[in-house]
Design an enzyme around this catalytic site. Structure first.
Site, PDB file in Angstrom:
ATOM      1  CB  SER A  63      -0.807  -0.143   1.217  1.00 27.93           C
ATOM      2  OG  SER A  63      -2.122   0.785   1.161  1.00 27.93           O
ATOM      3  CG  ASP A 212      -4.169  -1.854   0.599  1.00 27.43           C
ATOM      4  OD1 ASP A 212      -3.201  -2.507   0.383  1.00 27.43           O
ATOM      5  OD2 ASP A 212      -4.703  -0.868   1.014  1.00 27.43           O
TER       6      ASP A 212
END
EC number: 3.1.1.-
Length: 325
Positions: A63, A212
């Site tokens: 991320s 993600d």
């Protein structure tokens, strides 16, 4: 001083150095601050041109950590890292308010809550724009040292790990760094999922439907260890079976994005009444997201700590996690 290159097998040399950076959105400022200090200390030893990519065989990030990883390892026109570590905090300060635009006041809060029920909290347009501007056409195999960036394929319901090791044997993973960073940052409920096609050198098209990487590995340390181990085995099958002394060659630094000093935001009494919407949205936060990202980071740290103690190499692993209010 020579720049580390991912063309060198990880099993050459005395140490295999690994840097791991957690996910955490705007809290990427925390590891960025720590990395700026580390790089400044290295510059005192080796000169102002020293960069973190020169010292780590592998840099892994999920991320926001994946974005930091790309910034530290993507080459500029002089084949040096695109960003010095000291430049990353200013990047977050400049672009963070546009990536995470806020709506203030009572109406702003109501609008934000309603939007969260029917779509992502942020549209992600500015994030995608700035990532593409900064990383351009740089691909995974262009990085100045090995990188590992986890994502999750929402169509196949399994992790997709982008690593320079894998890209060298499977061209379909040699995607643009911008596509990889947008994908690993597509946190459910916060940003839209991301679809892209990667055309490899053989003319094959690989489709990706990604979100993600934090849903699988918010702390990517174990993923990094796995990728290094696979590469070592490819280069030198005789390396296995390993002894505790072999793992003493790993030197690992793992940096978190902050953990609550007193995690009392939720309790069993309130959670017992939650249904679907309660777990997704509670007083402006996302309980289910908080639970799996925090537990993922802590479990990886616990496993790694126990493992390195078991092989008598506990001094070779450092976890840095800032405690926040």
């Amino acid at each position: 001083m020579e720049t580390a290159r991912h063309t060198e097998p990880a099993n050459k040399g005395k140490l295999i150095t690994v840097l791991s950076i957690d996910g955490g959105g705007i809290r990427g400022i925390i590891p960025a601050t720590i990395l700026a200090l580390l790089e400044s200390q290295l510059q005192e030893l080796d000169g102002n041109d020293a960069r973190l990519a020169d010292y780590f065989d592998v840099i892994a990030g999920t991320s926001t950590g994946g974005l930091v990883t790309a910034m530290l390892t993507a080459p500029d026109e002089n084949n040096r890292p695109l960003y010095a570590a000291k430049d990353i905090v200013p990047f977050y300060m400049e672009h963070g308010p546009k990536i995470f635009p806020q709506q203030w006041g009572v109406w702003g809060s109501i609008i934000k809550t309603v939007k969260s029920l029917f779509g992502p909290k942020y549209n992600g347009k500015y994030l995608r724009k700035i990532i593409r501007e900064k990383l351009g056409n740089t691909r995974l195999n262009d990085t100045l040292t090995n990188v590992v960036i986890p994502t999750f394929d929402i169509q196949r319901l399994q992790p997709t790990i982008f690593s320079t090791y894998e890209a060298e044997v499977n061209p379909c993973y040699n995607a643009k760094l911008s596509d990889i960073c947008i994908s690993t940052s597509a946190a459910p409920t916060y940003f839209p999922s991301y679809y892209f096609k990667n055309n490899d050198a053989d003319g094959n098209n690989q489709e990706y439907n990604l979100i993600d990487g934090g849903v699988a590995a918010n702390n990517p340390m174990l993923v990094a260890i796995s990728e290094v181990t696979k590469q070592v085995f490819r280069e030198n099958p005789e390396f296995f079976p390993v002894s505790p002394l072999d793992y003493g060659r790993f030197l690992m630094v793992s940096i978190g994005t902050g953990a609550a000093k007193e995690a009392k935001q939720y309790n069993a009494k309130m959670a017992s009444k939650w249904g679907l919407f309660g777990w997704l949205l509670h007083n402006g936060s996302n309980p289910i997201i908080d639970v799996f990202t925090q537990s993922s980071g802590d479990m990886v740290d616990a496993h790694t700590t126990v493992f390195f103690h078991a092989v008598h190499s506990h001094e070779n692993y450092l976890r840095i996690q800032e405690m926040r209010q």
